[in-house]
Write an enzyme that holds these catalytic residues in place. Structure first.
Site, PDB file in Angstrom:
ATOM      1  N   TYR A  62       0.828  -1.198   0.000  1.00  0.00           N
ATOM      2  CA  TYR A  62       0.000   0.000   0.000  1.00  0.00           C
ATOM      3  C   TYR A  62       0.863   1.248   0.000  1.00  0.00           C
ATOM      4  O   TYR A  62       2.072   1.183   0.239  1.00  0.00           O
ATOM      5  CB  TYR A  62      -0.970  -0.002   1.194  1.00  0.00           C
ATOM      6  CG  TYR A  62      -0.344   0.268   2.545  1.00  0.00           C
ATOM      7  CD1 TYR A  62       0.449  -0.680   3.170  1.00  0.00           C
ATOM      8  CD2 TYR A  62      -0.540   1.485   3.185  1.00  0.00           C
ATOM      9  CE1 TYR A  62       1.014  -0.431   4.402  1.00  0.00           C
ATOM     10  CE2 TYR A  62       0.024   1.742   4.430  1.00  0.00           C
ATOM     11  CZ  TYR A  62       0.806   0.779   5.034  1.00  0.00           C
ATOM     12  OH  TYR A  62       1.370   1.034   6.256  1.00  0.00           O
ATOM     13  N   LYS A  84       6.507  -1.915   1.924  1.00  0.00           N
ATOM     14  CA  LYS A  84       5.312  -1.383   2.601  1.00  0.00           C
ATOM     15  C   LYS A  84       4.144  -2.349   2.382  1.00  0.00           C
ATOM     16  O   LYS A  84       3.270  -2.110   1.553  1.00  0.00           O
ATOM     17  CB  LYS A  84       5.008   0.022   2.076  1.00  0.00           C
ATOM     18  CG  LYS A  84       4.064   0.830   2.980  1.00  0.00           C
ATOM     19  CD  LYS A  84       4.068   2.291   2.593  1.00  0.00           C
ATOM     20  CE  LYS A  84       2.975   3.099   3.261  1.00  0.00           C
ATOM     21  NZ  LYS A  84       3.142   3.234   4.707  1.00  0.00           N
ATOM     22  N   GLU A 125      11.707   2.570  14.457  1.00  0.00           N
ATOM     23  CA  GLU A 125      10.762   3.559  13.918  1.00  0.00           C
ATOM     24  C   GLU A 125       9.438   3.386  14.664  1.00  0.00           C
ATOM     25  O   GLU A 125       9.317   2.537  15.559  1.00  0.00           O
ATOM     26  CB  GLU A 125      10.556   3.353  12.411  1.00  0.00           C
ATOM     27  CG  GLU A 125       9.967   1.986  12.085  1.00  0.00           C
ATOM     28  CD  GLU A 125       9.759   1.757  10.595  1.00  0.00           C
ATOM     29  OE1 GLU A 125       9.568   2.721   9.849  1.00  0.00           O
ATOM     30  OE2 GLU A 125       9.765   0.576  10.194  1.00  0.00           O
ATOM     31  N   LEU A 175      11.008   1.245   7.360  1.00  0.00           N
ATOM     32  CA  LEU A 175      10.438   1.731   6.113  1.00  0.00           C
ATOM     33  C   LEU A 175      11.158   3.026   5.724  1.00  0.00           C
ATOM     34  O   LEU A 175      11.412   3.874   6.577  1.00  0.00           O
ATOM     35  CB  LEU A 175       8.937   2.014   6.284  1.00  0.00           C
ATOM     36  CG  LEU A 175       8.253   2.424   4.985  1.00  0.00           C
ATOM     37  CD1 LEU A 175       8.062   1.218   4.062  1.00  0.00           C
ATOM     38  CD2 LEU A 175       6.904   3.080   5.253  1.00  0.00           C
TER      39      LEU A 175
HETATM   40  N1  PLP Z   1       7.238   3.772   9.128  1.00  0.00           N
HETATM   41  C1  PLP Z   1       6.127   3.018   9.064  1.00  0.00           C
HETATM   42  C2  PLP Z   1       6.122   1.667   9.700  1.00  0.00           C
HETATM   43  C3  PLP Z   1       4.980   3.510   8.403  1.00  0.00           C
HETATM   44  O1  PLP Z   1       3.867   2.741   8.337  1.00  0.00           O
HETATM   45  C4  PLP Z   1       5.013   4.804   7.838  1.00  0.00           C
HETATM   46  C5  PLP Z   1       3.848   5.356   7.159  1.00  0.00           C
HETATM   47  O2  PLP Z   1       2.778   4.820   7.146  1.00  0.00           O
HETATM   48  C6  PLP Z   1       6.186   5.545   7.938  1.00  0.00           C
HETATM   49  C7  PLP Z   1       7.289   4.999   8.580  1.00  0.00           C
HETATM   50  C8  PLP Z   1       6.285   6.911   7.340  1.00  0.00           C
HETATM   51  O3  PLP Z   1       6.368   6.821   5.936  1.00  0.00           O
HETATM   52  P1  PLP Z   1       5.879   7.993   4.979  1.00  0.00           P
HETATM   53  O4  PLP Z   1       6.628   9.203   5.405  1.00  0.00           O
HETATM   54  O5  PLP Z   1       6.284   7.534   3.637  1.00  0.00           O
HETATM   55  O6  PLP Z   1       4.411   8.126   5.168  1.00  0.00           O
END
Ligand code: PLP
Length: 287
Positions: free
Chosen positions: A33, A149, A182, A207
């Protein structure tokens, strides 16, 4: 006018939007996603999210359901039909619908595509950012490919529920070495005692946040010092500031970790400034 979803080639009323019981996303979490923030009806950080979508799909050997250009048209049409100016767009692509067998289905099985659009109350988000949020810590228990993701988010669900029950907004995963990886749906940052911004490097099992990547540009343009280097929860509590980043949270100040204050226990000047600069940049890079 009610909400409209997109399901496998058709725009349908949200309440009637359904997927097949043998969708592999539903049965195996065999799906990826992306989430775009919407500013003034436009997709923020569009390029970064498309690039990550293509990478997530390719790592799992799921074909792009359509070209990037065609997908852009569909995403924009979803936003238009929902008449959302400030919000979030959610896109999910699964390996498709097929009889339940673990190995991949026949090569001609088309990926299944779902899109939803939701409204965000920016005034409420700004009020939340002005107050700051709490995070809790929790032991890292996810698989080793958090760079993809996928919709396999059960550890994140449990971690974020733990946060909610503690009156916090996010949970930070802490690895075996005692470092924060994270958040459940965001990347984690601190401004350490020397005034240096720190966030986990992307060789770690995290991520690669699109907001994180854009913010690194913002930070460098602002002439601030930044290091992609791990930190512990103790270092976060001893830090001047902490914050999280993501398409949903944007740049959101963190004022407590496990109930203990970070810095003065109020949002710090750097996080507050970076939130403003990030939003300006995201608007300028939206399509
Ligand atoms: N880390 C995780 C586990 C996430 O699910 C998300 C976003 O949903 C992020 C980091 C932040 O990513 P982004 O800045 O691309 O939304």
């Amino acid at each position: 006018m009610g909400r409209i979803a997109y399901v496998n080639g058709r725009f349908v009323p949200h309440a009637e939007a359904v997927v097949h019981i043998e969708d592999r996303g539903y049965q195996f979490a065999d799906a990826v996603y992306e989430v775009w923030a919407l500013f003034d009806g436009r997709l923020a950080d569009a390029e970064g999210h498309f690039a990550r979508l293509e990478r997530s799909l390719s790592e799992l050997r799921i074909p792009m359901p359509m070209s990037r250009a065609a997908l852009t048209v569909v995403l924009r049409e979803a936003v238009r039909r929902n008449r959302v100016r400030e919000g979030l767009l959610y896109l999910q692509v699964s390996r498709g619908v097929a009889p339940r067998e673990h190995p991949f289905p026949a090569e001609d099985t088309p990926p299944a595509v779902v899109i939803t659009v939701s409204r965000v109350d920016r005034a409420a988000s700004e009020a939340r950012a002005a107050k700051g949020v709490g995070v809790v810590t929790t032991a890292e228990n996810r698989w080793s490919r958090c760079d993809i993701k996928t919709v396999g988010l059960l550890p994140n669900v449990l971690a974020k529920q733990k946060a909610k029950e503690a009156g916090a907004v996010e949970a930070w995963f802490v690895d075996d070495l005692g470092f924060v990886t994270e958040g459940g749906s965001s990347n984690a940052w601190i401004v350490d005692g020397d005034g240096v911004l720190r966030t986990r490097d992307t060789n770690a099992n995290i991520l690669r946040g699109v907001t994180r990547l854009s913010l690194l540009d913002v930070i460098r343009e602002a002439g601030l010092k930044v290091e992609e280097r791990p930190f512990t929860p103790d270092e976060a509590r001893a830090a001047k500031e902490a914050f999280i980043t993501g398409a949903g949270s944007l740049v959101l100040p963190v004022v407590s970790v496990d109930g203990k204050p970070v810095g003065n226990g109020v949002p710090g000047p750097i996080a507050t400034k970076l939130r403003r600069l990030y939003i300006e940049r995201a608007k300028a890079h939206s399509i």
